[in-house]
Design a protein around this motif. Structure first.
Motif, PDB file in Angstrom:
ATOM      1  N   ALA A   1     -85.885  94.205 -53.468  1.00  0.00           N
ATOM      2  CA  ALA A   1     -85.253  93.026 -54.272  1.00  0.00           C
ATOM      3  C   ALA A   1     -85.958  91.511 -54.362  1.00  0.00           C
ATOM      4  O   ALA A   1     -85.564  90.764 -55.095  1.00  0.00           O
ATOM      5  CB  ALA A   1     -84.300  92.495 -53.767  1.00  0.00           C
ATOM      6  N   LEU A   2     -86.788  91.254 -52.959  1.00  0.00           N
ATOM      7  CA  LEU A   2     -87.133  89.818 -52.751  1.00  0.00           C
ATOM      8  C   LEU A   2     -87.940  89.882 -53.999  1.00  0.00           C
ATOM      9  O   LEU A   2     -88.461  88.692 -54.335  1.00  0.00           O
ATOM     10  CB  LEU A   2     -88.099  90.128 -51.454  1.00  0.00           C
ATOM     11  CG  LEU A   2     -87.126  89.342 -50.213  1.00  0.00           C
ATOM     12  CD1 LEU A   2     -87.587  89.104 -48.998  1.00  0.00           C
ATOM     13  CD2 LEU A   2     -86.349  88.197 -50.620  1.00  0.00           C
ATOM     14  N   LEU A   3     -88.909  91.301 -54.486  1.00  0.00           N
ATOM     15  CA  LEU A   3     -89.681  91.002 -55.385  1.00  0.00           C
ATOM     16  C   LEU A   3     -89.094  90.114 -56.564  1.00  0.00           C
ATOM     17  O   LEU A   3     -89.782  89.911 -57.716  1.00  0.00           O
ATOM     18  CB  LEU A   3     -91.008  92.675 -54.946  1.00  0.00           C
ATOM     19  CG  LEU A   3     -91.579  92.158 -56.350  1.00  0.00           C
ATOM     20  CD1 LEU A   3     -92.865  91.134 -55.659  1.00  0.00           C
ATOM     21  CD2 LEU A   3     -92.202  93.817 -56.066  1.00  0.00           C
ATOM     22  N   THR A   4     -88.321  91.434 -57.072  1.00  0.00           N
ATOM     23  CA  THR A   4     -87.850  90.972 -58.171  1.00  0.00           C
ATOM     24  C   THR A   4     -87.302  89.706 -58.391  1.00  0.00           C
ATOM     25  O   THR A   4     -87.659  88.901 -59.495  1.00  0.00           O
ATOM     26  CB  THR A   4     -87.030  92.269 -58.186  1.00  0.00           C
ATOM     27  OG1 THR A   4     -86.937  93.242 -58.055  1.00  0.00           O
ATOM     28  CG2 THR A   4     -86.013  92.287 -60.095  1.00  0.00           C
TER      29      THR A   4
ATOM     30  N   MET B   1     -94.287  71.766 -55.905  1.00  0.00           N
ATOM     31  CA  MET B   1     -93.313  72.445 -55.188  1.00  0.00           C
ATOM     32  C   MET B   1     -92.611  73.916 -55.169  1.00  0.00           C
ATOM     33  O   MET B   1     -93.111  74.981 -54.337  1.00  0.00           O
ATOM     34  CB  MET B   1     -92.508  72.150 -54.593  1.00  0.00           C
ATOM     35  CG  MET B   1     -92.362  72.187 -52.805  1.00  0.00           C
ATOM     36  SD  MET B   1     -93.944  72.665 -52.136  1.00  0.00           S
ATOM     37  CE  MET B   1     -93.682  73.109 -50.338  1.00  0.00           C
ATOM     38  N   LYS B   2     -91.718  74.198 -56.230  1.00  0.00           N
ATOM     39  CA  LYS B   2     -91.040  75.262 -56.155  1.00  0.00           C
ATOM     40  C   LYS B   2     -92.152  76.197 -56.887  1.00  0.00           C
ATOM     41  O   LYS B   2     -91.186  77.547 -56.129  1.00  0.00           O
ATOM     42  CB  LYS B   2     -89.363  75.293 -57.626  1.00  0.00           C
ATOM     43  CG  LYS B   2     -88.967  73.730 -57.152  1.00  0.00           C
ATOM     44  CD  LYS B   2     -87.279  74.162 -57.222  1.00  0.00           C
ATOM     45  CE  LYS B   2     -86.783  73.133 -57.000  1.00  0.00           C
ATOM     46  NZ  LYS B   2     -85.674  72.988 -57.984  1.00  0.00           N
ATOM     47  N   ARG B   3     -92.273  75.583 -58.079  1.00  0.00           N
ATOM     48  CA  ARG B   3     -93.910  77.110 -58.247  1.00  0.00           C
ATOM     49  C   ARG B   3     -94.029  77.571 -57.743  1.00  0.00           C
ATOM     50  O   ARG B   3     -94.779  79.209 -57.039  1.00  0.00           O
ATOM     51  CB  ARG B   3     -94.407  76.910 -59.698  1.00  0.00           C
ATOM     52  CG  ARG B   3     -93.766  76.242 -60.932  1.00  0.00           C
ATOM     53  CD  ARG B   3     -94.838  76.812 -61.498  1.00  0.00           C
ATOM     54  NE  ARG B   3     -95.893  75.498 -61.986  1.00  0.00           N
ATOM     55  CZ  ARG B   3     -95.700  74.292 -61.684  1.00  0.00           C
ATOM     56  NH1 ARG B   3     -94.217  73.752 -62.730  1.00  0.00           N
ATOM     57  NH2 ARG B   3     -96.434  72.702 -61.446  1.00  0.00           N
ATOM     58  N   TYR B   4     -95.086  77.009 -55.831  1.00  0.00           N
ATOM     59  CA  TYR B   4     -95.849  77.539 -54.690  1.00  0.00           C
ATOM     60  C   TYR B   4     -94.846  78.605 -54.198  1.00  0.00           C
ATOM     61  O   TYR B   4     -95.447  79.285 -53.963  1.00  0.00           O
ATOM     62  CB  TYR B   4     -95.811  75.814 -53.897  1.00  0.00           C
ATOM     63  CG  TYR B   4     -96.965  76.349 -52.853  1.00  0.00           C
ATOM     64  CD1 TYR B   4     -98.693  77.347 -53.569  1.00  0.00           C
ATOM     65  CD2 TYR B   4     -96.159  76.330 -51.306  1.00  0.00           C
ATOM     66  CE1 TYR B   4     -98.994  77.599 -52.071  1.00  0.00           C
ATOM     67  CE2 TYR B   4     -97.125  76.708 -50.742  1.00  0.00           C
ATOM     68  CZ  TYR B   4     -97.937  77.554 -50.707  1.00  0.00           C
ATOM     69  OH  TYR B   4     -98.977  77.232 -49.629  1.00  0.00           O
ATOM     70  N   GLN B   5     -93.442  77.979 -53.602  1.00  0.00           N
ATOM     71  CA  GLN B   5     -92.691  78.959 -52.827  1.00  0.00           C
ATOM     72  C   GLN B   5     -92.206  80.079 -53.610  1.00  0.00           C
ATOM     73  O   GLN B   5     -92.725  80.994 -52.778  1.00  0.00           O
ATOM     74  CB  GLN B   5     -91.463  77.712 -52.756  1.00  0.00           C
ATOM     75  CG  GLN B   5     -91.114  77.286 -52.078  1.00  0.00           C
ATOM     76  CD  GLN B   5     -90.456  76.233 -52.227  1.00  0.00           C
ATOM     77  OE1 GLN B   5     -89.656  76.572 -52.540  1.00  0.00           O
ATOM     78  NE2 GLN B   5     -89.970  75.168 -50.860  1.00  0.00           N
TER      79      GLN B   5
ATOM     80  N   SER C   1     -94.033  81.368 -55.817  1.00  0.00           N
ATOM     81  CA  SER C   1     -95.741  82.747 -56.103  1.00  0.00           C
ATOM     82  C   SER C   1     -95.390  82.883 -54.363  1.00  0.00           C
ATOM     83  O   SER C   1     -95.861  84.078 -54.460  1.00  0.00           O
ATOM     84  CB  SER C   1     -97.135  82.309 -56.631  1.00  0.00           C
ATOM     85  OG  SER C   1     -97.937  82.404 -56.265  1.00  0.00           O
ATOM     86  N   LEU C   2     -95.282  82.617 -53.509  1.00  0.00           N
ATOM     87  CA  LEU C   2     -95.212  82.864 -52.762  1.00  0.00           C
ATOM     88  C   LEU C   2     -94.853  83.792 -51.842  1.00  0.00           C
ATOM     89  O   LEU C   2     -94.906  84.566 -50.896  1.00  0.00           O
ATOM     90  CB  LEU C   2     -95.535  80.959 -51.303  1.00  0.00           C
ATOM     91  CG  LEU C   2     -95.901  81.618 -49.542  1.00  0.00           C
ATOM     92  CD1 LEU C   2     -97.709  82.365 -49.638  1.00  0.00           C
ATOM     93  CD2 LEU C   2     -95.391  80.266 -49.013  1.00  0.00           C
ATOM     94  N   LEU C   3     -94.112  83.487 -52.219  1.00  0.00           N
ATOM     95  CA  LEU C   3     -92.975  84.138 -52.052  1.00  0.00           C
ATOM     96  C   LEU C   3     -92.774  85.632 -52.987  1.00  0.00           C
ATOM     97  O   LEU C   3     -93.098  86.830 -52.293  1.00  0.00           O
ATOM     98  CB  LEU C   3     -91.392  84.250 -52.685  1.00  0.00           C
ATOM     99  CG  LEU C   3     -89.666  85.270 -51.959  1.00  0.00           C
ATOM    100  CD1 LEU C   3     -89.746  85.470 -51.097  1.00  0.00           C
ATOM    101  CD2 LEU C   3     -88.018  84.660 -52.468  1.00  0.00           C
ATOM    102  N   SER C   4     -93.380  85.853 -54.081  1.00  0.00           N
ATOM    103  CA  SER C   4     -94.437  87.066 -54.381  1.00  0.00           C
ATOM    104  C   SER C   4     -94.709  87.999 -54.015  1.00  0.00           C
ATOM    105  O   SER C   4     -95.113  89.155 -53.684  1.00  0.00           O
ATOM    106  CB  SER C   4     -93.758  87.569 -55.781  1.00  0.00           C
ATOM    107  OG  SER C   4     -94.404  87.602 -57.045  1.00  0.00           O
TER     108      SER C   4
END
Length: 284
Positions: free
Chosen positions: A105-108, A1-5, A7-10
């Protein structure tokens, strides 16, 4: 779930970065009267974003505060002293420069989280792996698990158990004479040769992948192990003649040591390996 979040944020930050860059370019090109000023401010906006990417959001926010203060002061001067009226580009850069910084910053942040999760998964995979990736042989972790069981069976049912440890003589020198791909092939070929020299109920392990060391767990006594050692060395000789020399232009010789399990001297699997290695010193 964390990996999905993560990846979605990226992905979301990456798309927003494209959108904001597109808006920047359209806005700059759409106002020819202030083209030079907009180009300067566009470069400043990207410069702050790049510095944020390679440092942190804190540095980005500080740079944005400095930019807002400096550009705001300049705008007030132009308005009050020079008499130039406030225009849309004044407000645009004061708002969109921090927006671009936040998106970067969010992307980083998302990319770093993905990198951390990748490293954690790699470390977890390495700690749980029971097979050597080059040869698909069982590794030391698997050996420790199997040896514990075999040692217990040997004690209970008085079954002779012998560990045979094998390396290639002068491996360091030989490995310098061939390419990395050939080294992998050599290890694989020797492993296959070793598998054909043992019975189906015996086990073959890769105990050290960096300096290839094979372990053969044999359900036999030391006399039976001597037969296996002789068979291995004979196969190595024929292997040199038939395949090894023609394929790698090298001659291979084995160094082998064997020790029979004794519950009083060997209390854990690593002791088993250590004592078998000591026997290798006598194989000249």
């Amino acid at each position: 779930m964390k990996r999905y979040q993560s990846s979605l944020l990226s992905d979301a930050a990456f798309l927003l970065l494209f959108v904001v860059c597109f808006i920047h370019i359209v806005f700059t090109a759409g106002d020819p009267n202030h083209y030079l000023m907009n180009m300067i401010l566009l470069n400043v906006s990207f410069l702050i974003a790049v510095m944020t990417y390679f440092t942190s959001i804190t540095v980005g926010l500080i740079l944005n505060i400095v930019f807002i203060f400096g550009y705001g002061t300049y705008t007030i001067y132009q308005t009050v002293i020079v008499g130039e009226p406030l225009q849309s580009y004044h407000y645009y850069w004061l708002v969109m420069t921090p927006v671009l910084t936040v998106i970067v910053a969010l992307l980083t942040f998302a990319n770093r989280r993905l990198q951390q999760e990748k490293e954690q998964l790699q470390a977890k995979n390495a700690s749980l792996a029971t097979l050597d990736e080059r040869t698909n042989l069982k590794n030391t972790r698997s050996f420790q698990s199997d040896a514990t069981i075999f040692m217990a069976l040997s004690n209970r049912y008085q079954i002779p158990l012998t560990l045979l440890v094998m390396t290639v003589k002068h491996w360091d020198e030989l490995s310098r004479m061939v390419s990395e791909a050939q080294i992998t092939d050599m290890v694989y070929d020797i492993s296959r040769m070793s598998e054909t020299s043992i019975r189906m109920n015996d086990s073959l392990y890769m105990l050290n992948a960096d300096h290839p060391t094979w372990g053969l767990m044999l359900f036999t006594d030391e006399d039976g192990a001597k037969v296996v050692i002789q068979r291995l060395k004979e196969k190595a000789e024929s292997f040199n003649t038939v395949e090894f020399s023609s394929k790698y232009k090298l001659d291979m010789k084995l160094t082998v040591g064997a020790i029979q399990y004794n519950a009083e001297e060997i209390t854990e699997p690593l002791d088993f390996i250590a004592k078998a290695r000591q026997k290798m010193e006598y194989d000249i």
